[in-house]
Scaffold this active site. Structure first.
Site, PDB file in Angstrom:
ATOM      1  N   GLU A   1      -6.138  -5.408  -4.184  1.00 13.01           N
ATOM      2  CA  GLU A   1      -6.903  -5.296  -2.931  1.00 13.01           C
ATOM      3  C   GLU A   1      -7.269  -3.821  -2.724  1.00 13.01           C
ATOM      4  O   GLU A   1      -6.454  -2.932  -2.947  1.00 13.01           O
ATOM      5  CB  GLU A   1      -6.025  -5.802  -1.773  1.00 13.01           C
ATOM      6  CG  GLU A   1      -6.629  -5.637  -0.406  1.00 13.01           C
ATOM      7  CD  GLU A   1      -7.992  -6.298  -0.273  1.00 13.01           C
ATOM      8  OE1 GLU A   1      -8.059  -7.522  -0.301  1.00 13.01           O
ATOM      9  OE2 GLU A   1      -9.010  -5.562  -0.149  1.00 13.01           O
ATOM     10  N   PHE A   2      -8.502  -3.583  -2.258  1.00 10.50           N
ATOM     11  CA  PHE A   2      -8.958  -2.198  -2.053  1.00 10.50           C
ATOM     12  C   PHE A   2      -9.271  -1.912  -0.584  1.00 10.50           C
ATOM     13  O   PHE A   2      -9.906  -0.912  -0.279  1.00 10.50           O
ATOM     14  CB  PHE A   2     -10.228  -1.938  -2.878  1.00 10.50           C
ATOM     15  CG  PHE A   2     -10.011  -2.028  -4.367  1.00 10.50           C
ATOM     16  CD1 PHE A   2      -9.572  -0.922  -5.094  1.00 10.50           C
ATOM     17  CD2 PHE A   2     -10.231  -3.215  -5.045  1.00 10.50           C
ATOM     18  CE1 PHE A   2      -9.365  -1.011  -6.463  1.00 10.50           C
ATOM     19  CE2 PHE A   2     -10.026  -3.310  -6.417  1.00 10.50           C
ATOM     20  CZ  PHE A   2      -9.597  -2.203  -7.125  1.00 10.50           C
ATOM     21  N   LEU A   3      -8.845  -2.792   0.335  1.00 15.02           N
ATOM     22  CA  LEU A   3      -9.268  -2.627   1.734  1.00 15.02           C
ATOM     23  C   LEU A   3      -8.776  -1.318   2.352  1.00 15.02           C
ATOM     24  O   LEU A   3      -7.777  -0.747   1.919  1.00 15.02           O
ATOM     25  CB  LEU A   3      -8.795  -3.811   2.581  1.00 15.02           C
ATOM     26  CG  LEU A   3      -7.292  -4.038   2.792  1.00 15.02           C
ATOM     27  CD1 LEU A   3      -6.701  -3.111   3.822  1.00 15.02           C
ATOM     28  CD2 LEU A   3      -7.052  -5.476   3.189  1.00 15.02           C
ATOM     29  N   ARG A   4      -9.528  -0.881   3.373  1.00 12.78           N
ATOM     30  CA  ARG A   4      -9.115   0.279   4.167  1.00 12.78           C
ATOM     31  C   ARG A   4      -8.547  -0.231   5.474  1.00 12.78           C
ATOM     32  O   ARG A   4      -9.197  -1.038   6.141  1.00 12.78           O
ATOM     33  CB  ARG A   4     -10.323   1.185   4.486  1.00 12.78           C
ATOM     34  CG  ARG A   4     -11.030   1.750   3.297  1.00 12.78           C
ATOM     35  CD  ARG A   4     -12.430   2.198   3.688  1.00 12.78           C
ATOM     36  NE  ARG A   4     -13.243   1.082   4.173  1.00 12.78           N
ATOM     37  CZ  ARG A   4     -14.374   1.196   4.857  1.00 12.78           C
ATOM     38  NH1 ARG A   4     -14.855   2.378   5.170  1.00 12.78           N
ATOM     39  NH2 ARG A   4     -15.058   0.127   5.252  1.00 12.78           N
TER      40      ARG A   4
ATOM     41  N   LYS B   1      -6.705  -0.079  -9.858  1.00 12.08           N
ATOM     42  CA  LYS B   1      -6.222   0.067  -8.480  1.00 12.08           C
ATOM     43  C   LYS B   1      -5.451   1.395  -8.310  1.00 12.08           C
ATOM     44  O   LYS B   1      -5.742   2.180  -7.413  1.00 12.08           O
ATOM     45  CB  LYS B   1      -5.334  -1.131  -8.115  1.00 12.08           C
ATOM     46  CG  LYS B   1      -4.629  -1.017  -6.782  1.00 12.08           C
ATOM     47  CD  LYS B   1      -5.591  -0.940  -5.614  1.00 12.08           C
ATOM     48  CE  LYS B   1      -4.895  -0.471  -4.359  1.00 12.08           C
ATOM     49  NZ  LYS B   1      -5.780  -0.298  -3.214  1.00 12.08           N
TER      50      LYS B   1
ATOM     51  N   ASN C   1      -6.920   4.776  -6.090  1.00  6.68           N
ATOM     52  CA  ASN C   1      -6.206   5.435  -4.992  1.00  6.68           C
ATOM     53  C   ASN C   1      -5.837   6.873  -5.352  1.00  6.68           C
ATOM     54  O   ASN C   1      -5.909   7.772  -4.512  1.00  6.68           O
ATOM     55  CB  ASN C   1      -4.947   4.644  -4.618  1.00  6.68           C
ATOM     56  CG  ASN C   1      -5.256   3.616  -3.550  1.00  6.68           C
ATOM     57  OD1 ASN C   1      -6.397   3.487  -3.113  1.00  6.68           O
ATOM     58  ND2 ASN C   1      -4.252   2.874  -3.121  1.00  6.68           N
TER      59      ASN C   1
ATOM     60  N   GLY D   1      -2.071  10.551   4.202  1.00  8.69           N
ATOM     61  CA  GLY D   1      -0.842   9.759   4.305  1.00  8.69           C
ATOM     62  C   GLY D   1      -1.142   8.289   4.217  1.00  8.69           C
ATOM     63  O   GLY D   1      -2.074   7.868   3.532  1.00  8.69           O
TER      64      GLY D   1
ATOM     65  N   CYS E   1      -0.406   3.844   1.191  1.00  5.63           N
ATOM     66  CA  CYS E   1      -0.966   3.655  -0.158  1.00  5.63           C
ATOM     67  C   CYS E   1      -1.172   4.940  -0.955  1.00  5.63           C
ATOM     68  O   CYS E   1      -0.632   5.081  -2.047  1.00  5.63           O
ATOM     69  CB  CYS E   1      -2.291   2.909  -0.060  1.00  5.63           C
ATOM     70  SG  CYS E   1      -2.076   1.209   0.453  1.00  5.63           S
TER      71      CYS E   1
ATOM     72  N   ARG F   1       3.365   4.839   8.401  1.00  2.42           N
ATOM     73  CA  ARG F   1       4.025   5.096   7.113  1.00  2.42           C
ATOM     74  C   ARG F   1       3.404   6.336   6.456  1.00  2.42           C
ATOM     75  O   ARG F   1       2.196   6.447   6.335  1.00  2.42           O
ATOM     76  CB  ARG F   1       3.888   3.866   6.202  1.00  2.42           C
ATOM     77  CG  ARG F   1       4.712   2.686   6.693  1.00  2.42           C
ATOM     78  CD  ARG F   1       4.526   1.459   5.836  1.00  2.42           C
ATOM     79  NE  ARG F   1       3.241   0.820   6.036  1.00  2.42           N
ATOM     80  CZ  ARG F   1       2.861  -0.314   5.445  1.00  2.42           C
ATOM     81  NH1 ARG F   1       3.674  -0.923   4.605  1.00  2.42           N
ATOM     82  NH2 ARG F   1       1.681  -0.836   5.679  1.00  2.42           N
TER      83      ARG F   1
HETATM   84  N1  LIG Z   1      -2.036  -1.433   3.592  1.00  2.00           N
HETATM   85  C1  LIG Z   1      -3.143  -1.226   2.897  1.00  2.00           C
HETATM   86  O1  LIG Z   1      -4.112  -0.642   3.377  1.00  2.00           O
HETATM   87  C2  LIG Z   1      -3.236  -1.707   1.474  1.00  2.00           C
HETATM   88  C3  LIG Z   1      -4.510  -1.719   0.849  1.00  2.00           C
HETATM   89  C4  LIG Z   1      -4.588  -2.181  -0.465  1.00  2.00           C
HETATM   90  C5  LIG Z   1      -3.437  -2.581  -1.134  1.00  2.00           C
HETATM   91  N2  LIG Z   1      -2.221  -2.520  -0.511  1.00  2.00           N
HETATM   92  C6  LIG Z   1      -1.051  -2.987  -1.236  1.00  2.00           C
HETATM   93  O2  LIG Z   1      -0.797  -4.325  -0.800  1.00  2.00           O
HETATM   94  C7  LIG Z   1       0.608  -4.566  -0.720  1.00  2.00           C
HETATM   95  C8  LIG Z   1       0.992  -4.970   0.694  1.00  2.00           C
HETATM   96  O3  LIG Z   1       0.715  -3.877   1.572  1.00  2.00           O
HETATM   97  P1  LIG Z   1       0.919  -4.018   3.145  1.00  2.00           P
HETATM   98  O4  LIG Z   1       0.502  -2.729   3.741  1.00  2.00           O
HETATM   99  O5  LIG Z   1       0.302  -5.285   3.606  1.00  2.00           O
HETATM  100  O6  LIG Z   1       2.523  -4.170   3.192  1.00  2.00           O
HETATM  101  P2  LIG Z   1       3.439  -4.553   4.424  1.00  2.00           P
HETATM  102  O7  LIG Z   1       4.755  -3.927   4.167  1.00  2.00           O
HETATM  103  O8  LIG Z   1       2.706  -4.282   5.703  1.00  2.00           O
HETATM  104  O9  LIG Z   1       3.566  -6.125   4.322  1.00  2.00           O
HETATM  105  C9  LIG Z   1       4.321  -6.805   3.351  1.00  2.00           C
HETATM  106  C10 LIG Z   1       4.911  -8.047   4.029  1.00  2.00           C
HETATM  107  O10 LIG Z   1       5.493  -8.907   3.040  1.00  2.00           O
HETATM  108  C11 LIG Z   1       6.667  -9.480   3.596  1.00  2.00           C
HETATM  109  N3  LIG Z   1       7.523  -9.982   2.509  1.00  2.00           N
HETATM  110  C12 LIG Z   1       8.317  -9.278   1.673  1.00  2.00           C
HETATM  111  N4  LIG Z   1       8.915 -10.092   0.776  1.00  2.00           N
HETATM  112  C13 LIG Z   1       8.481 -11.351   1.062  1.00  2.00           C
HETATM  113  C14 LIG Z   1       8.717 -12.622   0.480  1.00  2.00           C
HETATM  114  N5  LIG Z   1       9.519 -12.773  -0.581  1.00  2.00           N
HETATM  115  N6  LIG Z   1       8.108 -13.703   1.019  1.00  2.00           N
HETATM  116  C15 LIG Z   1       7.283 -13.557   2.083  1.00  2.00           C
HETATM  117  N7  LIG Z   1       7.019 -12.368   2.682  1.00  2.00           N
HETATM  118  C16 LIG Z   1       7.602 -11.288   2.163  1.00  2.00           C
HETATM  119  C17 LIG Z   1       7.278  -8.329   4.369  1.00  2.00           C
HETATM  120  O11 LIG Z   1       8.224  -8.768   5.315  1.00  2.00           O
HETATM  121  C18 LIG Z   1       6.029  -7.706   5.005  1.00  2.00           C
HETATM  122  O12 LIG Z   1       5.738  -8.283   6.263  1.00  2.00           O
HETATM  123  C19 LIG Z   1       1.264  -3.281  -1.228  1.00  2.00           C
HETATM  124  O13 LIG Z   1       1.492  -3.408  -2.599  1.00  2.00           O
HETATM  125  C20 LIG Z   1       0.229  -2.218  -0.950  1.00  2.00           C
HETATM  126  O14 LIG Z   1       0.361  -1.119  -1.824  1.00  2.00           O
HETATM  127  C21 LIG Z   1      -2.108  -2.111   0.781  1.00  2.00           C
END
Ligand SMILES: NC(=O)c1ccc[n+]([C@@H]2O[C@H](COP(=O)([O-])OP(=O)(O)OC[C@H]3O[C@@H](n4cnc5c(N)ncnc54)[C@H](O)[C@@H]3O)[C@@H](O)[C@H]2O)c1
Length: 438
Positions: free
Chosen positions: A147-150, A203, A207, A256, A259, A325
């Protein structure tokens, strides 16, 4: 619009929620699996556990149509399983894949009965075989779709991506791949079907490159301060070269979020595990830490004698989110706190997360109450509403009318006309004596 499918989304964070809501908008039915009790409770009650523009209304609409079903563990019957759990890093920079492991083990039975699994989380390149083992060993129906969302634009980015990348193992099942494409590739953007390691490198690399651009802009800002130049004009001039481009180079005191710092470290770490030096990505991380330290030093140097209070306006890692974060504002606040300053912070969305992350922070309920009695007031996050504060009034309640803008949000001339000693990242600075404050 493709036919409606039943899809399980594992993990209801920023990515899982954007995915679930986006798929519901596209007419699919979504089982949204979340293990964190407080998040699940809030979702079951119809409210979102995170702040993301437009998402609350879209979630409510999906709820009304019965298209999203929050639950604590995966249920049978889905056409596709999408893993969106967190992948933080350990202190040494290596990836903590425990959430991925538990998610994959929790769906191994469903995968064994033929349901394809797609990893949407960001995982370190080269981890595909390990992920397949956690799923039971079969690589034919395991895919990556990074995923590449902002944050702040999560739903629009999900629905209208710049590109879709699908990672596959050599033994990929063509029917399973066709289903992944049917559900996840729905716009006219570029589609890249590549190997698993290539998908993860795209990915991680994207980043890391965004982080490099920011570190470069921030380094130019520090250099401009030394030379009495204005970094915004410099970056504009550099970015006008079409080979470079001016986007994602807004200078500040550090980048910060959950990601960029993490993915930069993870990529460096992967390279080092193959015996490579990874000079460029390692330097960008070090520079980012230095830029935050430099900013904390500037704030401390500005503090008038007898004053110890800093007001930090903005605590989220960027405007438009409640996510703190690796927030530079919070990291600088922590540095100042550790030097004995009293730090009062205010954020329109992130107060609760900031209070949780930094126990020493005084969390204020408004910008005014944060600024009251402050020797130095800092713009830590570029929330547009800080531009519209009644700065004339604020000057009367601060211990000293001193403002430093870490995000180039405020108009320096206007602030100086109001009697402030005003400084900004990457901008020429008047000496305090010249500004008449000290
Ligand atoms: N936040 C962003 O902008 C962004 C953008 C692109 C990619 N990513 C990537 O996507 C992934 C998720 O990021 P995020 O910011 O949404 O993380 P986050 O920490 O906000 O959410 C992850 C969720 O998964 C839940 N979880 C953990 N283990 C679980 C399981 N076994 N079953 C069900 N739920 C479970 C956690 O409780 C948490 O609520 C990461 O790898 C991140 O690097 C994030």
């Amino acid at each position: 619009m493709s036919r409606s499918r039943r899809i399980s989304v594992i993990g209801a964070g920023y990515v899982g929620l954007a995915t679930a809501v986006g798929l519901a908008v596209r007419g699919h039915e979504v089982d949204l699996v979340e293990t964190r009790a407080d998040r699940l409770e809030s979702l079951l009650a119809g409210s979102l556990p995170i702040h993301e523009p437009g998402m609350a209304a879209a979630y409510a609409d999906a709820g009304t149509r019965g298209r999203i079903h929050p639950m604590a563990s995966p249920a049978p019957g889905s056409d596709l399983l999408l893993v969106c759990v967190g992948t933080p890093i350990y202190e040494d920079g290596s990836s903590d894949l425990r959430q991925i492991e538990s998610a994959l083990r929790s769906v191994a039975d469903l995968a064994a009965s033929g349901t394809p699994v797609v990893i949407r989380s960001t995982v370190p390149a080269g981890s595909g075989e390990t992920l397949a083992e956690w799923l039971g060993g079969d690589t034919s129906r395991l895919f990556a779709n990074p995923e590449f969302l902002r944050q702040g634009h999560a739903i629009e980015d999900f629905l209208d991506p710049a590109r879709v990348v699908i990672g596959t193992f050599p033994a990929a099942d063509p029917d399973a791949l066709a289903l992944v494409k049917e559900v996840l590739y729905f716009s006219n953007c570029a589609l890249l079907v590549v190997g698993m390691a290539e998908a993860d490198l795209i990915k991680n690399g994207a980043n890391a490159f965004l982080a490099l651009k920011l570190s470069f802009a921030n380094e130019m800002a520090v250099l401009c301060e030394a030379l009495g130049a204005d970094v915004t004009r410099v970056i504009e001039g550099i970015g006008l070269d079409p080979r470079i481009g001016g986007t994602h180079m807004q200078p500040s005191f550090g980048f910060g979020g959950s990601c960029l710092p993490k993915d930069l470290c993870a990529l460096t770490n992967v390279g080092k595990s193959y015996g490579l030096a990874m000079h460029v990505t390692a330097a960008a991380s070090e520079a980012n830490a230095d830029h935050q330290l430099h900013f904390a030093n500037r704030i401390a140097d500005l503090m008038p004698p007898g004053c110890r209070r800093v007001a930090m306006l903005g605590l989220a890692f960027k405007a438009g989110t409640d996510d703190t974060r690796s927030s530079p504002a919070l990291q600088v606040a922590q540095m100042l706190f550790e030097r004995g300053f009293e730090v009062a912070g205010y954020d329109p969305q992130a107060n609760a997360n900031a209070a949780h992350e930094m126990p020493g922070l005084i969390v204020a309920t408004s910008a005014q109450s944060a600024a009251a009695g402050a020797g130095v007031t800092v713009i830590g996050t570029e929330w547009p509403e800080f531009r519209d504060l009644d700065w004339a009034y604020l000057a009367t309640i601060m211990a000293a009318p001193i403002v430093i803008d870490g995000r180039r949000l405020l108009d320096g001339e206007r602030m100086r006309a109001l009697g402030y000693h005003f400084e900004a990242v990457g901008a020429p600075t008047l000496h305090k004596a010249e500004s008449g404050i000290l």
